[in-house]
Design an enzyme around this catalytic site. Sequence first.
Site, mmCIF file in Angstrom:
data_model
loop_
_atom_site.group_PDB
_atom_site.id
_atom_site.type_symbol
_atom_site.label_atom_id
_atom_site.label_comp_id
_atom_site.label_asym_id
_atom_site.label_seq_id
_atom_site.Cartn_x
_atom_site.Cartn_y
_atom_site.Cartn_z
ATOM 1 N N HIS A 198 -15.834 -8.724 12.532
ATOM 2 C CA HIS A 198 -16.977 -8.397 11.715
ATOM 3 C C HIS A 198 -18.065 -7.431 12.387
ATOM 4 O O HIS A 198 -18.461 -6.724 12.267
ATOM 5 C CB HIS A 198 -17.879 -9.556 11.334
ATOM 6 C CG HIS A 198 -18.657 -9.544 10.286
ATOM 7 N ND1 HIS A 198 -18.318 -9.704 9.039
ATOM 8 C CD2 HIS A 198 -19.867 -9.281 10.242
ATOM 9 C CE1 HIS A 198 -19.448 -9.830 8.151
ATOM 10 N NE2 HIS A 198 -20.327 -9.197 8.849
ATOM 11 N N GLU A 442 2.905 -2.626 -0.774
ATOM 12 C CA GLU A 442 2.576 -3.147 0.588
ATOM 13 C C GLU A 442 3.355 -4.218 0.882
ATOM 14 O O GLU A 442 3.097 -4.836 1.944
ATOM 15 C CB GLU A 442 0.921 -3.303 0.740
ATOM 16 C CG GLU A 442 0.699 -4.308 -0.699
ATOM 17 C CD GLU A 442 -0.936 -4.356 -0.543
ATOM 18 O OE1 GLU A 442 -1.445 -3.907 0.235
ATOM 19 O OE2 GLU A 442 -1.491 -4.684 -1.645
ATOM 20 N N ASP A 466 -0.937 -3.449 5.128
ATOM 21 C CA ASP A 466 -0.193 -4.631 5.022
ATOM 22 C C ASP A 466 1.101 -4.140 5.004
ATOM 23 O O ASP A 466 2.199 -4.882 5.772
ATOM 24 C CB ASP A 466 -0.547 -5.425 3.582
ATOM 25 C CG ASP A 466 -1.524 -6.125 3.652
ATOM 26 O OD1 ASP A 466 -1.842 -6.870 4.577
ATOM 27 O OD2 ASP A 466 -2.634 -5.935 2.782
ATOM 28 N N CYS A 513 -3.354 4.581 0.666
ATOM 29 C CA CYS A 513 -4.608 4.289 0.780
ATOM 30 C C CYS A 513 -5.143 3.230 2.007
ATOM 31 O O CYS A 513 -6.182 2.890 2.109
ATOM 32 C CB CYS A 513 -5.279 3.671 -0.472
ATOM 33 S SG CYS A 513 -4.383 2.129 -0.876
HETATM 34 C C1 PEP Z 1 -3.674 -2.021 2.829
HETATM 35 O O1 PEP Z 1 -3.072 -2.863 2.892
HETATM 36 O O2 PEP Z 1 -2.992 -1.021 3.370
HETATM 37 C C2 PEP Z 1 -4.521 -1.798 1.701
HETATM 38 C C3 PEP Z 1 -4.960 -0.734 1.520
HETATM 39 O O3 PEP Z 1 -5.261 -2.832 1.421
HETATM 40 P P1 PEP Z 1 -6.071 -3.927 2.332
HETATM 41 O O4 PEP Z 1 -6.497 -3.339 3.593
HETATM 42 O O5 PEP Z 1 -7.451 -4.087 1.514
HETATM 43 O O6 PEP Z 1 -5.250 -5.104 2.597
HETATM 44 MG MG MG Z 2 -3.519 -4.552 1.300
#
Ligand code: PEP
Ligand code: MG
Length: 587
Positions: A198, A442, A466, A513
């Site tokens: 955080h 993912e 992930d 992403c």
């Molecule tokens: C990811 O897992 O790469 C992703 C974009 O989702 P989050 O980071 O929200 O798990």
């Molecule tokens: Mg993710």
Amino acid sequence: MESTAKSEITIQGIAASRGIAYGQVFLYLQSELEIPQYTVDSDKRVAEVARFEQALLVTRQQISQIQAQVTKNLGEEEALIFDAHQMVLEDQALIGETIRDFQKTGLNIETCFNAVAQRYIQAFAEIDDEYLRERAADIKDVAKRVLHVLLGQSAMSLTELVDKRIIVAQDISPSEAAGIDRSAALGIVTDAGSRTSHAVIVARSMKIPAVVGTKDLTTKLKNDDWVMVDGYDGCVIINPTEQTLFRYGKIRKAKQSFETRLMSVNELAAETLDGVAVSLRANIEKPDEVALVQQYRAAGVGLYRTEFLFLSAPRIPTEEQQYAAYREIVGGLAPAPVTIRTLDVGGDKPLPGDPHLIGPEANPFLGFRAIRMCLENPAMFKNQLRAILRASAHGKVEMMYPMISGPEELDRANALLAEAKAELTERGQAFDGQMSVGAMIEIPSAAIAGDLLAGRCDFFSIGTNDLIQYLLAIDRGNSRIAHLYDPTHPAVLRTLKQIVDTGHAHKLKVSVCGEMAGDSIYVPLLLGLGVDELSMTPTLLPSVKFIIRAMKMSDAKALATEALQQTDARKTYALVEAFFNERVKAE
Ligand code: PEP
Ligand code: MG
């Protein structure tokens, strides 16, 4: 100069927030309180209870003051944590038990209150659920304040930091992080933590350099020592020499002018030297980030993490509340596309509005998370689907499901989507009947069985955060193994290639992403592997655009081919780094 008299020591940690800071240390050590124990005379017992009540009142006022300060410094949402703290102070069980213990034992109220609070902290801390464990942190936070007031000592607080200092702490709790005054903190260093802790998120949003995972740095430093915080390389230099200061002065200047150079491409097209246009989008968490998306000229939103709407609310938001938030983003950015991801709670993101919905789990990252939880709660899920569909009438919405592991899950999600559409038609409410639906890739099983997903959705979006975590079995939040989290691992590259090739064979767009997409070093590799679109934190867009404008797509393809042939991740990284450095220096 003071710093030259002592020897220089460099401590390596994890780079958490970019930038370089040099200054004196504000060592934030939360020492254990010494609580005296004595018996209160029977004629003073009424007064002792009154003393307790007065202390609760004073603590309440202190927290209100901090809350007001945090609201001013950081905004209302960051100050919400203090509502939870006020609730602890109003907890009749905690207060009643303390008074009952006092009446039974006659021991001073500090002793009784501390014993009861410790019992509660222990009970919550043992629960295998991140959300409830956080409640233990709240009780600890508040109990410490109350005890300080009772003992007439002032609590050490980050809100007391007034002159410009570098905060060095073992760890910083969410409430402490939220209390940091951005004009007084030059840098933040914590012995514990990872890039997602955080304090780091706060540091990044405040653009303060930060390094985490420095292990035992707090034991090596004293207040007022001079340190250099290098948020690029993730190191802290104690007592830097004149030469180091000079070197860093140059680095800082170079980095600053580099940041200026980066911003110079903000208004230009994301196009390679051989004329290939690349779609760059932004990742957002809140509707108020629409302005950032526009400021950094993103082609749209590639990932809107809707869970933040759920995480910041005391209750699960209704369809109407969700619709209002989604519509604000979609309408605000129209006609640019907005990819809304359905709820991804669980894992490291517990659901405050209904903590029991997920409950304690031994392995939350492998547990009742994201689409799994939504499919088991169809009413809640359909509320979200209808809200997203309704927002699609106000611009261009693309929707995607997180944590899809195979075709059956995708079918079930799509069946609920079809029901949500039918319900809106019945109600006579508008939505885009052609809205694209994607699957996040993912989980390794989704990558391997990608061909089975391709016929069931319109695009793939790779969540590298992930995907790498699950492929390499590396907890993405654990600082001890953070160095093993390697995007250039041969298995990661092969998997990325497989996903891209499968998507393209089925004529699907494939985007990335995860954080890898916003790290400009990896951008040529991802594009060379054939990724069609990248989505990242808005402030990273200029650096990604910069490297795209400095490279040829044909060279990136050659880089990817060479990288895929490597067996050693370090060699791959060296290749990728050399590719980057050659182009960035040539500019
Ligand atoms: C990811 O897992 O790469 C992703 C974009 O989702 P989050 O980071 O929200 O798990
Ligand atoms: Mg993710």
